[in-house]
Enzyme design. Structure first.
Site, PDB file in Angstrom:
ATOM      1  CD  GLU A 119      -3.004  -2.868 -31.102  1.00 20.66           C
ATOM      2  OE1 GLU A 119      -3.213  -2.229 -30.060  1.00 20.66           O
ATOM      3  OE2 GLU A 119      -2.005  -3.594 -31.247  1.00 20.66           O
TER       4      GLU A 119
ATOM      5  CB  CYS B 106      -7.381  -6.532 -23.918  1.00 25.79           C
ATOM      6  SG  CYS B 106      -6.510  -6.174 -25.447  1.00 25.79           S
TER       7      CYS B 106
ATOM      8  CG  HIS C 163       1.256   2.296 -23.168  1.00 24.69           C
ATOM      9  ND1 HIS C 163       1.363   2.736 -24.462  1.00 24.69           N
ATOM     10  CD2 HIS C 163       0.640   1.090 -23.215  1.00 24.69           C
ATOM     11  CE1 HIS C 163       0.851   1.822 -25.260  1.00 24.69           C
ATOM     12  NE2 HIS C 163       0.404   0.824 -24.550  1.00 24.69           N
TER      13      HIS C 163
ATOM     14  CG  ASP D 104      -2.653   1.460 -29.976  1.00 28.86           C
ATOM     15  OD1 ASP D 104      -2.229   2.624 -29.950  1.00 28.86           O
ATOM     16  OD2 ASP D 104      -2.085   0.504 -29.443  1.00 28.86           O
TER      17      ASP D 104
HETATM   18  C1  PEP Z   1      -4.895  -1.227 -26.921  1.00 28.66           C
HETATM   19  O1  PEP Z   1      -4.304  -0.602 -27.800  1.00 28.66           O
HETATM   20  O2  PEP Z   1      -6.102  -1.086 -26.674  1.00 28.66           O
HETATM   21  C2  PEP Z   1      -4.159  -2.180 -26.065  1.00 28.66           C
HETATM   22  C3  PEP Z   1      -4.782  -2.928 -25.192  1.00 28.66           C
HETATM   23  O3  PEP Z   1      -2.807  -2.214 -26.172  1.00 28.66           O
HETATM   24  P1  PEP Z   1      -1.838  -1.102 -25.557  1.00 28.66           P
HETATM   25  O4  PEP Z   1      -2.645  -0.229 -24.640  1.00 28.66           O
HETATM   26  O5  PEP Z   1      -0.762  -1.808 -24.840  1.00 28.66           O
HETATM   27  O6  PEP Z   1      -1.363  -0.379 -26.769  1.00 28.66           O
HETATM   28 MG    MG Z   2      -2.363  -1.214 -28.450  1.00 29.79          MG
END
Ligand code: PEP
Ligand code: MG
Length: 584
Positions: free
Chosen positions: A440, A511, A197, A464
């Site tokens: 995910e 996403c 993140h 994820d």
């Molecule tokens: C993901 O897991 O791809 C996602 C978009 O959520 P995050 O990166 O916030 O876990």
């Molecule tokens: Mg995620």
């Protein structure tokens, strides 16, 4: 010759694109992760006990000062801190540590650490919520004492006012989000993996960074001149004149290229054979919606609301949330905004969530929807805020980390309760509001056909999905080389989810960071995905790439990719066919 000024290159993981050149500024975030252990001589014991007592008193005075400076509006928080004051002399902590110094001849840090570890172990298995939270309180107090013993200073990233490049062992997502953009040029860290993140935030903030360097903090000294190449994942320490000139030129070229693609960002993402793709932006803060619009985004495909809950001392109230969600919906209208409900824990723990003990495997723990279904009052306050805001734009609700049908049903039940609460109070909300889930977790991708019956849309969270499918910690530099979105196991799960969405006539978007990486675009197109969401700055380039592709060719390539047995062959195939278009 002065060895310290010799040019040195170190390689890590390209965290966020861009190049910056400037002075290094070392920050030690926390600094208590490496605790030394040594045995005392008999005549040192008395002094060591005194040192411990001094650390306790200083920590106690610091906490008193914090309480004095806490606004009275945060009454509940003050009460918690006041109970902490009493714990400094708690038997389990104070007396046990002194005993350990005296009988085992441990240095104070080590004695305290062993006592805290023991306390955590005892409280871990306790069911009673009150007692559990008392365990967490003891740990907080111990952390404060430890900071005084080790002499580590907790650096507040938000307070750094120098024009520098940060060099840290690690930066948490919360710390990264506090960086003052007009001062900090970029950052480098010893730890951190590709899809962490921290790197996601850096991309959104357009801060060049290199992660997972392992030895950055030991090789770079304060005020060293460093070059951070976030495109290649390279850091150059004390560059020679020639290298400096070369990278200044590269920096200019990169910025020029970015400016060029940004000029065409308003054009639609339509392939040569007329296939239109919806390209949206991921945001962490309401303010970033402007960047999505400015970069030609068609909407917000992922609003990571947990960042509204970080860097503060208590949960945001319903009204504060409503104002933020409303702001995003209004600014993005008529484009849609997909608001993801709280995805905390894992690497995004809230420091004021004190009744939760540290988890052994946070990524597999009480994260996201699991936390929300346990803390229903927190979840419902967010759901009501989102529903109220839905009256001011086109909002969709997205539930994170779904792994079973029961979670979807339970979350929808709570949503329904919130809707009738608003009705009772005659508060308007969008009756057409759509509900979706993140795919995910591998189990969700496998049972996508079951889940599809309950929701209006899917959003593929590949960050994820890769982590959980391949059992690779997305934030761990040691295994970063194994992290690959093109792994056939991941691709099969994505394909299954897309096919299920098509069959059930529900929308699907992606996403995860995969959507913003040029190399994946022909494949994602060929799979039939029509909605991509990414860091705002990446939108213009991805739109431009889509305009240069043909959907039909992308479908052919995708078929060929599914005949490959490993990600390297798939990568080579894409490079061979699309290297020039994708500028690989
Ligand atoms: C993901 O897991 O791809 C996602 C978009 O959520 P995050 O990166 O916030 O876990
Ligand atoms: Mg995620």
């Amino acid at each position: 010759m002065n060895d310290q000024l010799l040019e040195k290159r170190i390689t890590g993981i390209a965290g966020a694109p861009g190049i910056c050149i400037g002075k290094a500024y070392l920050v030690d975030s926390g600094g208590v992760d490496v605790i030394k252990k040594y045995t005392l001589a008999d005549n040192e014991i008395k002094t060591e006990v005194a040192r411990f007592k001094t650390a306790v008193n200083t920590a106690k005075n610091e906490l008193k000062e914090v309480i004095r400076n806490t606004p009275s509006a945060l009454g509940e928080h003050v009460q918690i801190l006041e109970t902490h004051l009493l714990l400094f002399k708690d038997k389990m902590l104070y007396e046990k540590t002194i005993k350990s110094i005296e009988s085992k001849k441990f240095n104070a840090e080590w004695a305290l650490k062993t006592v805290v570890d023991e306390t955590k172990r005892i409280f871990k298995n306790i069911e009673d919520e009150y007692l559990k939270s008392r365990g967490a309180d003891i740990v907080h107090v111990a952390d404060r004492i430890m900071l005084n013993l080790t002499g580590a200073v907790e650096v507040n990233i938000a307070d750094i006012r120098k024009r520098v490049i940060l060099v840290a062992k690690d930066l948490s997502p919360a710390q990264t989000s506090q960086i003052q953009l007009d001062k900090i040029m970029g950052f480098v860290t010893d730890k951190g993996g590709t899809a962490s993140h921290t790197s996601i935030i850096a991309r959104t903030l357009e801060l060049p960074c290199v992660l997972g360097l392992e030895k950055a903090t030991s090789q770079i000294k304060n005020d060293d001149i460093i070059i951070v190449d976030g495109l290649e994942g390279i850091v150059i320490i004390n560059p020679e004149e020639e290298t400096l000139l070369e990278f200044e030129q590269r920096k200019k070229d990169y910025e020029l290229r970015q400016a060029e693609v940004t000029r065409t960002s308003h054009l639609p993402a339509k392939t040569k054979d007329g296939h239109v793709i919806n390209v949206m932006g991921n945001i962490e803060f309401a303010e970033e919606v402007v960047s999505v619009r400015d970069h030609g985004g068609d909407g917000v495909g992922l609003y990571r609301t947990e960042f509204l809950y970080m860097n503060r001392d208590s949960y945001p109230d319903e009204n504060e949330q409503f104002e933020k969600y409303r702001e995003v919906a209004e600014l993005m209208a008529p484009g849609e905004v997909i608001i993801r409900t709280l995805d905390i824990n894992g690497d995004k723990a809230l420091k004021y969530n004190t009744d939760q003990l540290p988890e052994t495997n946070p990524a597999l723990g009480l994260r996201a929807i699991r936390f929300c279904l346990k803390r229903k009052e927190i979840f419902k306050s967010q759901l009501r805020a989102i529903l109220k805001a839905s009256n001011f734009g086109k909002i969709k609700i997205l539930f994170p980390m779904i792994s079973s049908l029961g979670e979807v049903i339970e979350a929808k039940k709570l949503l329904l309760q919130c809707q009738s609460e608003l009705d009772q109070n005659k508060i308007k909300w969008d009756r057409d509001i759509k509900t979706g889930i993140m795919i995910e977790v591998p189990s969700a991708a496998i049972i996508a056909d079951i889940l599809a019956k309950e929701v209006d849309f899917f959003s593929l969270g590949t960050n994820d999905l890769v982590q959980y499918t391949l059992a690779i910690d997305r934030g761990n530099e040691e295994v970063a080389h194994l992290y690959n979105e093109l792994n056939p196991a991941v691709l099969r799960l994505i394909k299954n989810t897309v096919e299920v969405a098509e069959k059930n006539n529900i929308e699907i978007s992606i996403c995860g960071e995969m959507a913003g990486n040029p190399i994946n675009i022909p494949l994602l197109l060929g799979l039939g995905i029509k909605n991509l969401s990414m860091y705002p700055h990446g939108i213009p380039q991805i739109k431009q790439i889509i305009r240069e592709l043909s959907f039909k060719d992308a479908v052919d390539l995708t078929k060929e990719i599914f005949r490959q047995n490993n990600c390297h062959d798939s990568k080579n195939l894409i490079r061979y066919k699309y290297g020039d278009t994708l500028k690989l």
